[in-house]
Design a protein around this motif. Sequence first.
Motif, mmCIF file in Angstrom:
data_model
loop_
_atom_site.group_PDB
_atom_site.id
_atom_site.type_symbol
_atom_site.label_atom_id
_atom_site.label_comp_id
_atom_site.label_asym_id
_atom_site.label_seq_id
_atom_site.Cartn_x
_atom_site.Cartn_y
_atom_site.Cartn_z
ATOM 1 N N MET A 1 0.835 -1.193 0.000
ATOM 2 C CA MET A 1 0.000 0.000 0.000
ATOM 3 C C MET A 1 0.874 1.249 0.000
ATOM 4 O O MET A 1 1.927 1.262 0.599
ATOM 5 N N THR A 2 0.381 2.278 -0.604
ATOM 6 C CA THR A 2 1.061 3.560 -0.542
ATOM 7 C C THR A 2 0.546 4.302 0.673
ATOM 8 O O THR A 2 -0.385 3.877 1.335
ATOM 9 N N SER A 3 1.134 5.451 0.965
ATOM 10 C CA SER A 3 0.702 6.202 2.135
ATOM 11 C C SER A 3 -0.724 6.716 2.019
ATOM 12 O O SER A 3 -1.363 6.999 3.003
ATOM 13 N N GLY A 4 -1.286 6.798 0.796
ATOM 14 C CA GLY A 4 -2.652 7.273 0.603
ATOM 15 C C GLY A 4 -3.693 6.177 0.723
ATOM 16 O O GLY A 4 -4.862 6.392 0.463
ATOM 17 N N GLY A 5 -3.273 4.973 1.118
ATOM 18 C CA GLY A 5 -4.225 3.885 1.264
ATOM 19 C C GLY A 5 -4.596 3.221 -0.057
ATOM 20 O O GLY A 5 -5.532 2.463 -0.135
ATOM 21 N N GLN A 6 -3.831 3.503 -1.108
ATOM 22 C CA GLN A 6 -4.096 2.931 -2.418
ATOM 23 C C GLN A 6 -3.269 1.662 -2.588
ATOM 24 O O GLN A 6 -2.212 1.511 -2.011
ATOM 25 N N ALA A 7 -3.741 0.756 -3.430
ATOM 26 C CA ALA A 7 -3.053 -0.499 -3.681
ATOM 27 C C ALA A 7 -1.801 -0.267 -4.530
ATOM 28 O O ALA A 7 -1.726 0.677 -5.294
ATOM 29 N N THR A 8 -0.822 -1.174 -4.386
ATOM 30 C CA THR A 8 0.392 -1.139 -5.201
ATOM 31 C C THR A 8 0.084 -1.719 -6.584
ATOM 32 O O THR A 8 -1.026 -2.171 -6.843
ATOM 33 N N ALA A 9 1.094 -1.758 -7.481
ATOM 34 C CA ALA A 9 0.873 -2.231 -8.855
ATOM 35 C C ALA A 9 0.245 -3.632 -8.907
ATOM 36 O O ALA A 9 -0.725 -3.824 -9.632
ATOM 37 N N PRO A 10 0.759 -4.644 -8.170
ATOM 38 C CA PRO A 10 0.090 -5.959 -8.213
ATOM 39 C C PRO A 10 -1.345 -5.879 -7.692
ATOM 40 O O PRO A 10 -2.237 -6.548 -8.205
ATOM 41 N N GLY A 11 -1.568 -5.028 -6.714
ATOM 42 C CA GLY A 11 -2.922 -4.846 -6.194
ATOM 43 C C GLY A 11 -3.838 -4.204 -7.219
ATOM 44 O O GLY A 11 -5.016 -4.544 -7.316
ATOM 45 N N ARG A 12 -3.292 -3.296 -8.002
ATOM 46 C CA ARG A 12 -4.092 -2.653 -9.060
ATOM 47 C C ARG A 12 -4.475 -3.667 -10.130
ATOM 48 O O ARG A 12 -5.607 -3.653 -10.618
ATOM 49 N N LEU A 13 -3.556 -4.542 -10.506
ATOM 50 C CA LEU A 13 -3.845 -5.560 -11.509
ATOM 51 C C LEU A 13 -4.950 -6.498 -11.013
ATOM 52 O O LEU A 13 -5.877 -6.825 -11.756
ATOM 53 N N ALA A 14 -4.864 -6.911 -9.763
ATOM 54 C CA ALA A 14 -5.909 -7.764 -9.192
ATOM 55 C C ALA A 14 -7.243 -7.021 -9.153
ATOM 56 O O ALA A 14 -8.290 -7.601 -9.441
ATOM 57 N N ALA A 15 -7.205 -5.742 -8.821
ATOM 58 C CA ALA A 15 -8.432 -4.944 -8.772
ATOM 59 C C ALA A 15 -9.060 -4.823 -10.154
ATOM 60 O O ALA A 15 -10.290 -4.879 -10.291
ATOM 61 N N VAL A 16 -8.239 -4.682 -11.192
ATOM 62 C CA VAL A 16 -8.766 -4.615 -12.565
ATOM 63 C C VAL A 16 -9.466 -5.932 -12.899
ATOM 64 O O VAL A 16 -10.584 -5.943 -13.423
ATOM 65 N N ALA A 17 -8.805 -7.051 -12.607
ATOM 66 C CA ALA A 17 -9.394 -8.360 -12.914
ATOM 67 C C ALA A 17 -10.687 -8.579 -12.135
ATOM 68 O O ALA A 17 -11.684 -9.058 -12.683
ATOM 69 N N LEU A 18 -10.671 -8.223 -10.848
ATOM 70 C CA LEU A 18 -11.864 -8.406 -10.024
ATOM 71 C C LEU A 18 -12.971 -7.421 -10.390
ATOM 72 O O LEU A 18 -14.144 -7.680 -10.113
ATOM 73 N N SER A 19 -12.619 -6.322 -11.006
ATOM 74 C CA SER A 19 -13.618 -5.354 -11.458
ATOM 75 C C SER A 19 -14.264 -5.810 -12.756
ATOM 76 O O SER A 19 -15.484 -5.805 -12.883
#
Length: 166
Positions: A1-19
């Motif tokens: 996670m970044t300091s803003g509570g956002q997901a990292t690059a692997p987390g973003r890829l998983a979020a795209v797939a789950l979306s």
Amino acid sequence: MTSGGQATAPGRLAAVALSAGPILLAALLGNAATMPNIAPWYEGLVKPPLNPPNWVFGPAWTTLYLLMGVAIYRILRRDPQTPGRSRAIWLFAAQLVLNAGWSFAFFAAHSPLLGLAVILPFEALIIATLLAFWRIDRAAGACLIPYVLWVAFATWLNAGIFALNG
């Protein structure tokens, strides 16, 4: 996670797939229930005023599905500890089930009454989802405003078709 509570690059890829995956599945299931029933069943129904031509529905739903994808992506990329995040995801999943379910109720079952029985709680779940998303990420909530409005219009059309075709 970044300091803003956002997901990292692997987390973003998983979020795209789950979306994208569940939304695509709902769209495909809804399309499978709808398309074989346009002609002659749906075309033979008496429609209420302002019923759009059939060609409007494809672009409208494509836009709505894209906005839904952006909205859930923004929620999924939030820190799992974000208050309300799990509830928002469950609400989104529940409304998505009714999204596909409406096509089966109305088109596949040839039942405007059954469609109405599905679309009313469906609309309520979309509103609840929008509010849950708004509390976490206003942009995600805003993405669902056209969806709420379109399904409200679809509810009016569904009720009108039921009333005119008994």
